[in-house]
Design an enzyme around this catalytic site. Structure first.
Site, short mmCIF file in Angstrom:
data_model
loop_
_atom_site.label_atom_id
_atom_site.label_comp_id
_atom_site.label_asym_id
_atom_site.label_seq_id
_atom_site.Cartn_x
_atom_site.Cartn_y
_atom_site.Cartn_z
N LYS A 116 -41.27 51.99 -3.93
CA LYS A 116 -42.70 52.28 -3.77
C LYS A 116 -43.20 51.75 -2.43
CE LYS A 116 -44.23 48.05 -6.22
NZ LYS A 116 -45.00 47.39 -5.16
N CYS A 158 -49.01 42.46 -5.24
CA CYS A 158 -48.41 43.47 -6.12
C CYS A 158 -48.54 43.13 -7.59
CB CYS A 158 -46.95 43.69 -5.74
SG CYS A 158 -46.75 44.32 -4.06
N ASP A 200 -40.70 43.66 -7.53
CA ASP A 200 -40.39 43.47 -6.11
C ASP A 200 -39.67 42.16 -5.77
OD1 ASP A 200 -41.93 45.76 -6.12
OD2 ASP A 200 -43.61 44.91 -5.01
#
Length: 204
Positions: A86, A119, A25
Site C-alpha cells: 500500500k 498507519c 507495516d
C-alpha cells in the site's frame, strides 16, 4: 443501572471465531528508527503465533515495499490470508476492505504494528468508522518517538479503541484453560513479553 446494551456501548468482548488480526507495516527498513523495535517484533510474533493456533485470519500490509522492503523475516506470517502492499497510510485499502466484507462474521479487529501515530492510528479510526471493535496491542505497537507513540494511544482510546497487551489478548482469545490449544498458547506466553517501556508513561 444503565446496561451497555441499552446505550449501544461496546465492552469489547472478544471471541476468536469473530475476530481478525491486522499486522501493520512491520518492515525491515524501519528497524533502525522505531523505538524498542526488537521488543515490538518479539511481541508481535506472540500475536502471530497465537493467531495461527486459534485459526484467526491474519491481514498483513506493507507500506511502499519497493522502497521500504518487506515484512521482517523473523515474523511468522506464512499463514496470512492477505498480504497487501500500500501507499495509503491506513490498512483499510480496497483489497483489505473487500476481504473484510467477505468475512462478515469477523466483527473485532486485533491491531498492532507501526507507526502508532500514523498507519496504526488511521487504520483504527477507519475500522471504527466501519463499525468494528478495535483492540490495539500496545506492547507490539510503536513509533519513531515515544511522544508520538503515547499520544497515539491516547488519541485512539479517545476514539473508542481498546488498548491491551499481547498476553492479555492471547488469554482472552483462548477463553479458558479448557481450550484445546491452551498448552501451546501457554508455551508462547511462558516467557514474559519483551518490555517496551510503557510504564514510564503514567498518563497511559
Amino acid at each position: 443501572v444503565v446496561s451497555t446494551q441499552s446505550t449501544g456501548m461496546s465492552v469489547g468482548r472478544l471471541v476468536a471465531s469473530r475476530t481478525a488480526m491486522f499486522c501493520c507495516d512491520l518492515q525491515d527498513k524501519f528497524r533502525p528508527s522505531i523505538r524498542h523495535f526488537p521488543a515490538i517484533l518479539s511481541n508481535a510474533n506472540r500475536m502471530l503465533q497465537s493467531a495461527k493456533l486459534l485459526d484467526i485470519p491474519l491481514v498483513v500490509t506493507e507500506q511502499y515495499p519497493k522502497g521500504l522492503g518487506n515484512t521482517c523475516s523473523e515474523l511468522e506470517i506464512d499463514h496470512c490470508s492477505i498480504n497487501c502492499p500500500k501507499t495509503k497510510f491506513s490498512m483499510v485499502v480496497p483489497e483489505v476492505k473487500a476481504y473484510l466484507e467477505d468475512k462478515k462474521a469477523r466483527k473485532s479487529i486485533v491491531l498492532f504494528g507501526i507507526e502508532a501515530h500514523v498507519c496504526v492510528q488511521q487504520t483504527a479510526i477507519d475500522l471504527l468508522s466501519l463499525g468494528y471493535d478495535v483492540h490495539v496491542i500496545v506492547d507490539a505497537t510503536s513509533s519513531r518517538t515515544d511522544t508520538d507513540r503515547v499520544f497515539a494511544f491516547q488519541r485512539m482510546r479517545q476514539a473508542g479503541v481498546f488498548l491491551t497487551t499481547s498476553e492479555s489478548m492471547i488469554l482472552t482469545l483462548a477463553g479458558g484453560s479448557d481450550h484445546p490449544q491452551f498448552k501451546q498458547l501457554q508455551n508462547i506466553i511462558k516467557t514474559e513479553a519483551e518490555d517496551t517501556k510503557l510504564l514510564t508513561f503514567p498518563t497511559l
